[in-house]
Design a protein around this motif. Structure first.
Motif, mmCIF file in Angstrom:
data_model
loop_
_atom_site.group_PDB
_atom_site.id
_atom_site.type_symbol
_atom_site.label_atom_id
_atom_site.label_comp_id
_atom_site.label_asym_id
_atom_site.label_seq_id
_atom_site.Cartn_x
_atom_site.Cartn_y
_atom_site.Cartn_z
ATOM 1 N N ARG A 103 -39.771 -19.778 -6.994
ATOM 2 C CA ARG A 103 -38.379 -20.135 -7.277
ATOM 3 C C ARG A 103 -37.499 -18.901 -7.249
ATOM 4 N NH1 ARG A 103 -36.093 -24.141 -11.881
ATOM 5 N NH2 ARG A 103 -33.945 -23.384 -11.945
ATOM 6 N N GLU A 104 -36.335 -19.015 -6.590
ATOM 7 C CA GLU A 104 -35.358 -17.939 -6.544
ATOM 8 C C GLU A 104 -34.052 -18.408 -7.169
ATOM 9 O OE1 GLU A 104 -36.724 -15.426 -2.630
ATOM 10 O OE2 GLU A 104 -35.260 -17.026 -2.344
ATOM 11 N N GLU A 105 -33.064 -17.515 -7.202
ATOM 12 C CA GLU A 105 -31.797 -17.852 -7.863
ATOM 13 C C GLU A 105 -31.135 -19.058 -7.216
ATOM 14 O OE1 GLU A 105 -27.434 -15.875 -8.949
ATOM 15 O OE2 GLU A 105 -28.825 -14.860 -7.591
ATOM 16 N N ARG A 106 -31.139 -19.112 -5.871
ATOM 17 C CA ARG A 106 -30.434 -20.179 -5.182
ATOM 18 C C ARG A 106 -31.354 -21.145 -4.456
ATOM 19 N NH1 ARG A 106 -25.083 -17.420 -2.387
ATOM 20 N NH2 ARG A 106 -24.383 -16.233 -4.209
ATOM 21 N N GLY A 107 -32.657 -20.972 -4.578
ATOM 22 C CA GLY A 107 -33.559 -21.858 -3.869
ATOM 23 C C GLY A 107 -35.008 -21.484 -4.079
ATOM 24 N N ALA A 108 -35.792 -21.542 -2.988
ATOM 25 C CA ALA A 108 -37.229 -21.297 -3.096
ATOM 26 C C ALA A 108 -37.712 -20.484 -1.903
ATOM 27 C CB ALA A 108 -37.968 -22.632 -3.158
ATOM 28 N N LEU A 109 -38.702 -19.634 -2.146
ATOM 29 C CA LEU A 109 -39.376 -18.870 -1.097
ATOM 30 C C LEU A 109 -40.770 -19.459 -0.937
ATOM 31 C CD1 LEU A 109 -39.278 -16.450 0.863
ATOM 32 C CD2 LEU A 109 -40.268 -15.064 -0.976
ATOM 33 N N ILE A 110 -41.064 -20.016 0.247
ATOM 34 C CA ILE A 110 -42.317 -20.736 0.494
ATOM 35 C C ILE A 110 -43.254 -19.862 1.299
ATOM 36 C CG2 ILE A 110 -43.338 -22.833 1.448
ATOM 37 C CD1 ILE A 110 -39.665 -22.892 1.168
ATOM 38 N N THR A 111 -44.468 -19.658 0.798
ATOM 39 C CA THR A 111 -45.509 -18.940 1.531
ATOM 40 C C THR A 111 -46.505 -19.961 2.055
ATOM 41 O OG1 THR A 111 -45.248 -17.012 0.086
ATOM 42 C CG2 THR A 111 -47.260 -17.132 1.431
ATOM 43 N N LEU A 112 -46.667 -20.008 3.373
ATOM 44 C CA LEU A 112 -47.547 -20.982 4.008
ATOM 45 C C LEU A 112 -48.983 -20.492 4.029
ATOM 46 C CD1 LEU A 112 -45.233 -21.863 7.036
ATOM 47 C CD2 LEU A 112 -45.449 -23.123 4.885
ATOM 48 N N ALA A 113 -49.923 -21.449 3.997
ATOM 49 C CA ALA A 113 -51.336 -21.085 4.075
ATOM 50 C C ALA A 113 -51.711 -20.638 5.473
ATOM 51 C CB ALA A 113 -52.204 -22.274 3.647
ATOM 52 N N SER A 114 -50.980 -21.127 6.472
ATOM 53 C CA SER A 114 -51.267 -20.760 7.850
ATOM 54 C C SER A 114 -49.960 -20.476 8.577
ATOM 55 C CB SER A 114 -52.018 -21.884 8.567
ATOM 56 O OG SER A 114 -52.132 -21.627 9.961
ATOM 57 N N ALA A 115 -49.887 -19.319 9.227
ATOM 58 C CA ALA A 115 -48.685 -18.965 9.975
ATOM 59 C C ALA A 115 -48.455 -19.906 11.143
ATOM 60 C CB ALA A 115 -48.788 -17.520 10.471
ATOM 61 N N THR A 171 -26.446 -23.054 0.513
ATOM 62 C CA THR A 171 -25.559 -22.147 1.238
ATOM 63 C C THR A 171 -24.609 -21.457 0.264
ATOM 64 O OG1 THR A 171 -23.904 -23.876 1.609
ATOM 65 C CG2 THR A 171 -25.651 -23.649 3.258
ATOM 66 N N ASP A 172 -24.029 -20.352 0.697
ATOM 67 C CA ASP A 172 -23.106 -19.601 -0.160
ATOM 68 C C ASP A 172 -21.906 -20.456 -0.562
ATOM 69 O OD1 ASP A 172 -24.756 -17.433 0.057
ATOM 70 O OD2 ASP A 172 -23.574 -16.432 1.612
ATOM 71 N N ALA A 173 -21.364 -21.211 0.398
ATOM 72 C CA ALA A 173 -20.175 -22.022 0.099
ATOM 73 C C ALA A 173 -20.473 -23.078 -0.958
ATOM 74 C CB ALA A 173 -19.660 -22.683 1.386
ATOM 75 N N VAL A 174 -21.612 -23.740 -0.822
ATOM 76 C CA VAL A 174 -21.983 -24.777 -1.792
ATOM 77 C C VAL A 174 -22.261 -24.155 -3.155
ATOM 78 C CG1 VAL A 174 -23.752 -26.479 -2.382
ATOM 79 C CG2 VAL A 174 -22.837 -26.387 -0.059
ATOM 80 N N TRP A 175 -22.969 -23.044 -3.165
ATOM 81 C CA TRP A 175 -23.320 -22.403 -4.441
ATOM 82 C C TRP A 175 -22.065 -21.944 -5.193
ATOM 83 C CZ3 TRP A 175 -27.675 -22.209 -7.173
ATOM 84 C CH2 TRP A 175 -27.768 -21.280 -8.202
ATOM 85 N N GLY A 214 -18.672 -29.454 7.688
ATOM 86 C CA GLY A 214 -19.458 -29.371 8.910
ATOM 87 C C GLY A 214 -20.771 -28.649 8.759
ATOM 88 N N GLN A 215 -21.087 -28.149 7.550
ATOM 89 C CA GLN A 215 -22.323 -27.429 7.292
ATOM 90 C C GLN A 215 -23.155 -28.176 6.255
ATOM 91 O OE1 GLN A 215 -23.242 -24.675 8.956
ATOM 92 N NE2 GLN A 215 -21.326 -24.697 10.133
ATOM 93 N N PRO A 216 -24.501 -28.142 6.392
ATOM 94 C CA PRO A 216 -25.344 -28.782 5.370
ATOM 95 C C PRO A 216 -25.292 -28.016 4.056
ATOM 96 C CG PRO A 216 -26.687 -27.592 6.959
ATOM 97 C CD PRO A 216 -25.284 -27.561 7.485
ATOM 98 N N GLU A 217 -25.638 -28.684 2.966
ATOM 99 C CA GLU A 217 -25.621 -28.039 1.658
ATOM 100 C C GLU A 217 -26.723 -26.991 1.541
ATOM 101 O OE1 GLU A 217 -25.785 -30.743 -1.569
ATOM 102 O OE2 GLU A 217 -23.740 -31.490 -1.280
ATOM 103 N N ARG A 218 -27.845 -27.237 2.235
ATOM 104 C CA ARG A 218 -28.998 -26.340 2.115
ATOM 105 C C ARG A 218 -29.407 -25.849 3.506
ATOM 106 N NH1 ARG A 218 -32.640 -30.340 -1.546
ATOM 107 N NH2 ARG A 218 -32.112 -31.698 0.216
ATOM 108 N N THR A 219 -29.937 -24.659 3.551
ATOM 109 C CA THR A 219 -30.360 -24.073 4.825
ATOM 110 C C THR A 219 -31.791 -23.551 4.691
ATOM 111 O OG1 THR A 219 -29.488 -21.887 4.224
ATOM 112 C CG2 THR A 219 -28.015 -23.382 5.426
ATOM 113 N N VAL A 220 -32.484 -23.462 5.840
ATOM 114 C CA VAL A 220 -33.838 -22.915 5.881
ATOM 115 C C VAL A 220 -33.837 -21.712 6.810
ATOM 116 C CG1 VAL A 220 -34.479 -24.576 7.685
ATOM 117 C CG2 VAL A 220 -36.260 -23.424 6.368
#
Length: 530
Positions: free
Chosen positions: A94-106, A146-150, A127-133
């Protein structure tokens, strides 16, 4: 300018009729008002908190907790989305504005990226989604707001909270509440006539977040025995303290409710009937069809209300919440659900009660000060301009007061103690217009001009000054109304109404009455010139 034109007479007569019709209910008893014919107005002046008494609350919106909750929901969305796509992870930090995901396989990064892009949702109003990857290296992804939503979350939470609070107070029957924003994250609530701030606080402060979530029957026994809670579940309790292991994923939320009503269960005990919108009905139907025979929890603000077992698919979009409700608690919960859920918790920073006795004292003091101001103005005008011209000013002043009361009754405006100060100020402004007109007449008459020429010059040449003065006052009142709050806005609103009524009564009424006097008596000299 002083000719007795028909349209001016009609306009004055109509204003008198308007003033009488809309001001009359204020001097009648409630029984007499109800007895009035249906086509007559029955609205009265609404007295503010300082005149009527009531409750005052200063609330702070907990925007930090709201943001933390939305991040928690985002993390849970990531976990469920990747699990459904059979994408293994070694960590979801968990991060301040979302999550950092570590995958088991690249090798699964592309598949995870596509899945999270779908979970980000459709673009919003900008015109922009609330969340980005975003890709982070070869085996990690960052999924965040996103910065605008936050940055807009806090402001939107306060705006939404004001609307929810307004709907909840309206459901209590409180008349003309004042709900205003103060600073970045505070809300001021003034509820005239509401003598119990504790009840008001209880209704306003409850988040009323209703959710439907599945009970984790597979892990519940082990979790209760060992205390180890799976990451996709949480432990909640009902009113009796009975624990339930509940899946974090929300099947349907209160946002999909269209209506809630107090009903009765099969035993005749109070219950709550509800109806979902189209989206909620579809999701509820799918969830119940897939989990027949399993219990699901109905949760309000983190507490389990009931956990019935699904007997069959519920596809009609309606349902019933049963529990140990009294009629009063069921009615209160219905009001909360119909008012909507608060986007963030509210903290009471200050509470205050103004008693009805203090309000009555304020009304008496205001009435006395208004009467004294009115009497002083009458004496001044009579002594300065005699009974004829001074009397015309007094009649215009009476009509001015009548029109102000009528206009405020018609618009259901709230009269506060500063509003009474604004009322007194409008009397002075109205008389000031008459003084400008009369002094100009006096100067013209002393210069040797005829009565008609002096009166015409008085109205024509003073009009520009009157207009400038009142426009300046109106601009100041509008600034106070837009940027002020509470009593300041009450003062500004009364003053704004008074600007229009004072110009009308001081100029038009004086023209009609003096034109009638001029036509009837045909004087050789202007009385105020002597």
């Amino acid at each position: 300018m002083v000719q007795l034109s028909r349209w001016k007479v009609i306009l004055v007569v109509l204003s008198v009729v308007f003033g009488v019709l809309f001001a009359l209910p204020n001097v009648l008893t409630p029984v007499q008002r109800e007895a009035l014919p249906g086509f007559l107005p029955k609205g009265t002046l609404n007295l503010g908190l300082d005149l009527r008494g009531g409750s005052y609350l200063l609330l702070e919106v907990d925007t930090a907790e709201m943001r933390a909750k939305r991040v928690s929901n985002l993390v849970e969305d990531v976990r469920v989305t990747l699990r459904e796509e059979r994408i293994a992870t070694t960590a979801i930090a968990r991060e301040e504005r979302g999550a950092l995901i570590t995958l088991a396989s690249a090798a699964q990064q592309d598949a995870a990226y596509e899945a999270l892009q779908q979970a980000a949702g459709a673009p919003g109003a900008n015109g922009q989604p609330e969340r980005t990857v975003q890709r982070v290296g070869s085996d990690r992804l960052r999924f965040a707001f996103t910065d605008a939503v936050w940055n807009s979350m806090a402001s939107q939470a306060v705006d939404q909270s004001i609307e929810v609070v307004r709907r909840r107070i309206d459901s209590l029957g409180t008349r003309e509440p004042s709900i205003t924003r103060q600073g970045a994250d505070r809300i001021v609530v003034q509820a005239p006539g509401e003598s119990d701030p504790a009840a008001l606080e209880r209704v306003i402060g409850q988040t009323a977040q209703l959710t439907f979530q599945m009970v984790d029957v597979e892990n519940q026994t082990q979790a209760l025995q060992t205390g180890l809670i799976p990451p996709d579940a949480e432990l909640l309790q009902d009113e009796t303290g009975t624990p339930y292991l509940v899946k974090r994923r929300i099947l349907v939320s209160g946002e999909n409710l269209t209506r809630a009503n107090v009903g009765a269960d099969e035993s005749g005990r109070p219950a709550i009937d509800f109806r979902f919108d189209g989206q909620g009905a579809r999701r509820f139907g799918e969830a119940t069809a897939q989990n027949i025979g399993l219990p699901f929890a109905i949760i309000l603000d983190g507490r389990v209300i009931s956990a019935p077992t699904i007997q069959g698919a519920i596809t009609g979009g309606t349902g019933q919440i049963t529990g140990s409700f009294s009629i009063e608690s069921a009615a209160e919960l219905v009001n909360l659900l119909n008012g909507g859920a608060l986007p963030a918790p509210l903290t009471v920073e200050e509470r205050r009660t103004v008693t009805a006795e203090l309000g009555a004292d304020a009304v008496a003091a205001g009435a006395l000060s208004t009467a004294i101001a009115f009497a002083i103005i009458i004496v001044f005008m009579i002594l300065s301009y005699g009974f004829l011209f001074g009397g015309v000013s007094v009649l215009g002043l009476l009509l001015n007061g009548l029109l102000i009361i009528a206009a405020m009754s018609m618009t259901q405006a709230t009269l506060t103690l500063p509003g009474i100060a604004g009322l007194i100020l409008t009397f002075a402004v109205a008389v000031d217009a008459n003084v400008l007109i009369y002094e100009r007449m006096r100067d013209e008459a002393r210069a040797g001009r005829s009565v008609i020429a002096s009166m015409d010059a008085g109205f024509n040449k003073a009009w520009g000054t009157i207009l400038d003065a009142n426009v300046t006052t109106l601009v100041a009142a509008l600034i106070m109304f837009v940027f002020g709050a509470g009593p300041v806005r009450g003062f500004a609103w009364t003053l704004t109404i008074g600007v229009f009524t004072s110009v009308f009564s001081a100029v038009l009424v004086a023209q009609v009455l003096l034109a009638y006097w001029l036509k009837s008596t045909r004087p050789k000299k202007l009385p105020i010139a002597e």
